[in-house]
Design an enzyme around this catalytic site. Structure first.
Site, PDB file in Angstrom:
ATOM      1  CG  HIS A  68      36.669  46.155  39.313  1.00  0.00           C
ATOM      2  ND1 HIS A  68      37.023  46.914  40.406  1.00  0.00           N
ATOM      3  CD2 HIS A  68      37.104  46.852  38.225  1.00  0.00           C
ATOM      4  CE1 HIS A  68      37.626  48.014  40.004  1.00  0.00           C
ATOM      5  NE2 HIS A  68      37.690  47.991  38.687  1.00  0.00           N
ATOM      6  CG  ASP A 115      36.673  45.825  43.660  1.00  0.00           C
ATOM      7  OD1 ASP A 115      37.047  44.778  43.098  1.00  0.00           O
ATOM      8  OD2 ASP A 115      36.634  46.938  43.103  1.00  0.00           O
ATOM      9  N   GLY A 205      41.234  52.573  34.133  1.00  0.00           N
ATOM     10  CA  GLY A 205      42.572  52.030  33.959  1.00  0.00           C
ATOM     11  C   GLY A 205      43.428  52.152  35.199  1.00  0.00           C
ATOM     12  CB  SER A 207      40.420  49.656  38.587  1.00  0.00           C
ATOM     13  OG  SER A 207      39.287  50.441  38.358  1.00  0.00           O
ATOM     14  N   GLY A 208      42.576  49.142  40.949  1.00  0.00           N
ATOM     15  CA  GLY A 208      43.527  48.180  41.481  1.00  0.00           C
ATOM     16  C   GLY A 208      44.785  48.781  42.051  1.00  0.00           C
TER      17      GLY A 208
END
Length: 256
Positions: A68, A115, A205, A207-208
């Site tokens: 995402h 995801d 911020g 995420s990932g």
């Protein structure tokens, strides 16, 4: 005089409570600044020079992050070896050659699934003290509940607060999947997700970025409560890397 003494005694009794509750948000959310370059696998994913997501190095050519974090019109740049993003050099910035989301990725507005995204870089990173790979789990190697792990990132310091320019980190503890299912309902899919909660946690911020247990990245920061970062009611959810390890290795091997 008696009133003054009573007032002083009341103040003294409140001091421990005030010290505890006046904790300032200094990290991801209620976290701490990471020791500079102590997490050399971390990368900042940026658009037009602005941080949008975290990610982590899994090979000299590839970064793992959340699907995402990329909309198909965006051109991403990866910043490696950073701590304070204001000090990153041009040589630390690497373009992305190709974007490889999981073929079954489903994003919002539907419940997020699969995801996970591999970014193939335009050039090979030079490994050194500030730039290193992180270990990934084997297929089926799942982390159990009540495991203390760490999340890190350059995301917001509070739900509606500013982003951090320095890498922050926080401890968080994995939760039994049945409890995650009870909290999140059909949005939580145990075969492909892990959830965790602690005194600190991830925010917008972050995420990932990886959920790191020991020396291994076991999850990719995926989603949480829409209205409250590090919500005790709706714990943060991470994509379970062990479920996708064969797919990840195929992508790495295909580039050798």
């Amino acid at each position: 005089m008696t009133i003054i003494i009573i007032s002083l005694l009341l103040l003294a009794s409140l001091l421990p409570h005030l010290t505890f509750t006046a904790r300032v948000n200094v990290g991801i959310v209620n976290g701490r600044e990471a020791k500079p370059h102590s997490r050399p696998y971390m990368v900042s994913i940026q658009v037009d020079g602005s941080h949008i997501c975290g990610g982590f190095l899994i090979s000299e050519w590839m970064v793992l992050t959340a699907a995402h974090c990329w909309n198909r019109n965006a051109i991403l740049t990866v910043v490696v070896g950073a701590h304070d993003l204001r000090n990153s050099k041009r040589s630390d910035r690497i373009g992305v050659k190709s974007y490889i989301p999981h073929p079954d990725y489903i994003g919002l507005p539907r419940p997020i699934q699969n995801d996970i995204l591999v970014l193939k870089l335009m050039k090979k990173v030079k490994l050194n003290k500030k730039v290193r790979l992180i270990q990934l789990p084997n297929e089926g190697e799942d982390v159990g509940p009540d495991t203390v792990c760490i999340v890190a990132g350059w995301g917001r310091l509070s739900t509606y607060g500013p982003v951090s320019v320095r890498l922050m980190e926080a401890n968080t503890t994995t939760i039994n999947p049945e409890e995650c299912q009870r909290r999140w309902g059909s949005s939580f899919l145990a075969p492909q997700m892990i959830c965790a909660y602690g005194a600190g946690g991830s925010c917008s911020g972050d995420s990932g970025g990886p959920l790191v247990c020991g020396d291994t990245a076991v999850g990719v920061t995926s989603f949480g409560d829409k209205y409250l970062c590090n919500s005790p009611a709706l714990p943060e959810v991470y994509t379970k890397i062990s479920t996708y390890i064969q797919w990840i290795h195929e992508k790495i091997l295909s580039d050798m």
